[in-house]
Design a protein around this motif. Sequence first.
Motif, PDB file in Angstrom:
ATOM      1  N   ALA A   1       7.547 -11.353  -4.198  1.00  0.00           N
ATOM      2  CA  ALA A   1       6.696 -10.791  -3.139  1.00  0.00           C
ATOM      3  C   ALA A   1       6.970  -9.291  -2.982  1.00  0.00           C
ATOM      4  CB  ALA A   1       6.939 -11.520  -1.819  1.00  0.00           C
ATOM      5  N   LYS A   2       8.247  -8.910  -3.054  1.00  0.00           N
ATOM      6  CA  LYS A   2       8.599  -7.479  -2.957  1.00  0.00           C
ATOM      7  C   LYS A   2       8.067  -6.696  -4.152  1.00  0.00           C
ATOM      8  CE  LYS A   2      12.796  -8.184  -0.240  1.00  0.00           C
ATOM      9  NZ  LYS A   2      14.252  -8.404  -0.375  1.00  0.00           N
ATOM     10  N   LEU A   3       8.085  -7.325  -5.317  1.00  0.00           N
ATOM     11  CA  LEU A   3       7.552  -6.666  -6.512  1.00  0.00           C
ATOM     12  C   LEU A   3       6.048  -6.430  -6.367  1.00  0.00           C
ATOM     13  CD1 LEU A   3       7.693  -5.621  -9.421  1.00  0.00           C
ATOM     14  CD2 LEU A   3       7.670  -8.007 -10.203  1.00  0.00           C
ATOM     15  N   ALA A   4       5.357  -7.401  -5.795  1.00  0.00           N
ATOM     16  CA  ALA A   4       3.909  -7.254  -5.592  1.00  0.00           C
ATOM     17  C   ALA A   4       3.609  -6.102  -4.627  1.00  0.00           C
ATOM     18  CB  ALA A   4       3.307  -8.562  -5.088  1.00  0.00           C
ATOM     19  N   VAL A   5       4.461  -5.950  -3.608  1.00  0.00           N
ATOM     20  CA  VAL A   5       4.284  -4.830  -2.662  1.00  0.00           C
ATOM     21  C   VAL A   5       4.571  -3.509  -3.367  1.00  0.00           C
ATOM     22  CG1 VAL A   5       5.155  -3.754  -0.548  1.00  0.00           C
ATOM     23  CG2 VAL A   5       4.770  -6.228  -0.609  1.00  0.00           C
ATOM     24  N   ALA A   6       5.692  -3.458  -4.085  1.00  0.00           N
ATOM     25  CA  ALA A   6       6.060  -2.222  -4.797  1.00  0.00           C
ATOM     26  C   ALA A   6       4.963  -1.813  -5.773  1.00  0.00           C
ATOM     27  CB  ALA A   6       7.383  -2.413  -5.545  1.00  0.00           C
ATOM     28  N   ALA A   7       4.347  -2.804  -6.419  1.00  0.00           N
ATOM     29  CA  ALA A   7       3.325  -2.526  -7.432  1.00  0.00           C
ATOM     30  C   ALA A   7       2.049  -1.927  -6.829  1.00  0.00           C
ATOM     31  CB  ALA A   7       2.992  -3.799  -8.214  1.00  0.00           C
ATOM     32  N   GLN A   8       1.902  -2.070  -5.521  1.00  0.00           N
ATOM     33  CA  GLN A   8       0.760  -1.433  -4.839  1.00  0.00           C
ATOM     34  C   GLN A   8       0.981   0.068  -4.711  1.00  0.00           C
ATOM     35  OE1 GLN A   8      -2.083  -3.061  -3.972  1.00  0.00           O
ATOM     36  NE2 GLN A   8      -1.142  -4.888  -4.872  1.00  0.00           N
ATOM     37  N   GLY A   9       2.229   0.485  -4.785  1.00  0.00           N
ATOM     38  CA  GLY A   9       2.557   1.908  -4.665  1.00  0.00           C
ATOM     39  C   GLY A   9       2.720   2.558  -6.028  1.00  0.00           C
ATOM     40  N   SER A  10       3.127   3.828  -6.014  1.00  0.00           N
ATOM     41  CA  SER A  10       3.209   4.562  -7.285  1.00  0.00           C
ATOM     42  C   SER A  10       4.636   5.031  -7.595  1.00  0.00           C
ATOM     43  CB  SER A  10       2.264   5.764  -7.243  1.00  0.00           C
ATOM     44  OG  SER A  10       2.550   6.548  -6.109  1.00  0.00           O
ATOM     45  N   ASP A  11       5.613   4.467  -6.861  1.00  0.00           N
ATOM     46  CA  ASP A  11       7.015   4.812  -7.098  1.00  0.00           C
ATOM     47  C   ASP A  11       7.555   3.950  -8.243  1.00  0.00           C
ATOM     48  OD1 ASP A  11       9.784   5.058  -7.053  1.00  0.00           O
ATOM     49  OD2 ASP A  11       9.875   5.258  -4.877  1.00  0.00           O
ATOM     50  N   LEU A  12       7.573   4.530  -9.431  1.00  0.00           N
ATOM     51  CA  LEU A  12       7.951   3.761 -10.612  1.00  0.00           C
ATOM     52  C   LEU A  12       9.401   3.281 -10.563  1.00  0.00           C
ATOM     53  CD1 LEU A  12       6.432   2.737 -13.084  1.00  0.00           C
ATOM     54  CD2 LEU A  12       7.309   4.703 -14.355  1.00  0.00           C
ATOM     55  N   GLY A  13      10.264   4.082  -9.924  1.00  0.00           N
ATOM     56  CA  GLY A  13      11.656   3.661  -9.775  1.00  0.00           C
ATOM     57  C   GLY A  13      11.762   2.411  -8.927  1.00  0.00           C
ATOM     58  N   GLN A  14      11.000   2.393  -7.852  1.00  0.00           N
ATOM     59  CA  GLN A  14      10.988   1.235  -6.949  1.00  0.00           C
ATOM     60  C   GLN A  14      10.394   0.016  -7.658  1.00  0.00           C
ATOM     61  OE1 GLN A  14       8.849   2.029  -3.256  1.00  0.00           O
ATOM     62  NE2 GLN A  14       8.993  -0.125  -2.687  1.00  0.00           N
TER      63      GLN A  14
END
Length: 128
Positions: A93-106
């Motif tokens: 679920a956290k990965l899906a949220v991170a993937a909505q953003g553009s912070d590649l490190g995150q």
Amino acid sequence: NFKDTDHAIDYRKSAFGLIAYNFGDMGAMLKGKKDFDAAVFASRATNVAALSKIPHEGFIAGSDKGDTDALAKIWTDKADFDSKMTQFQENAAKLAVAAQGSDLGQIKDAFGNTGQSCKGCHDVYKKD
Ligand code: ASC
């Protein structure tokens, strides 16, 4: 309800197969094996987050017998298995949220954590 243990095994394996395909494609993008496409990546992350909720239901009693790599230890250490499955779902679920953003490190961190969830469970509960 499942018709029998074979049905439950088939159900969870179908979900794991879809998870592996989607997660593997994300890995290919992060490892530079193919171009990173943020929209495709986010779609796959959403898929994995949804799919991560499916397999657990298929681990019914007695379903360590049959066409499966699931070890009997799953049912003797059920609380630990359940918590590892929950951890996987939370990481996905956290990965899906991170993937909505553009912070590649995150995104990479969240991908790594999710992969660790896959491996952590396989190491203990899956035949090799
Ligand atoms: C995959 C896959 C797994 C996990 C695991 C992560 O792509 O099929 O089982 O990642 O290898 O360490």
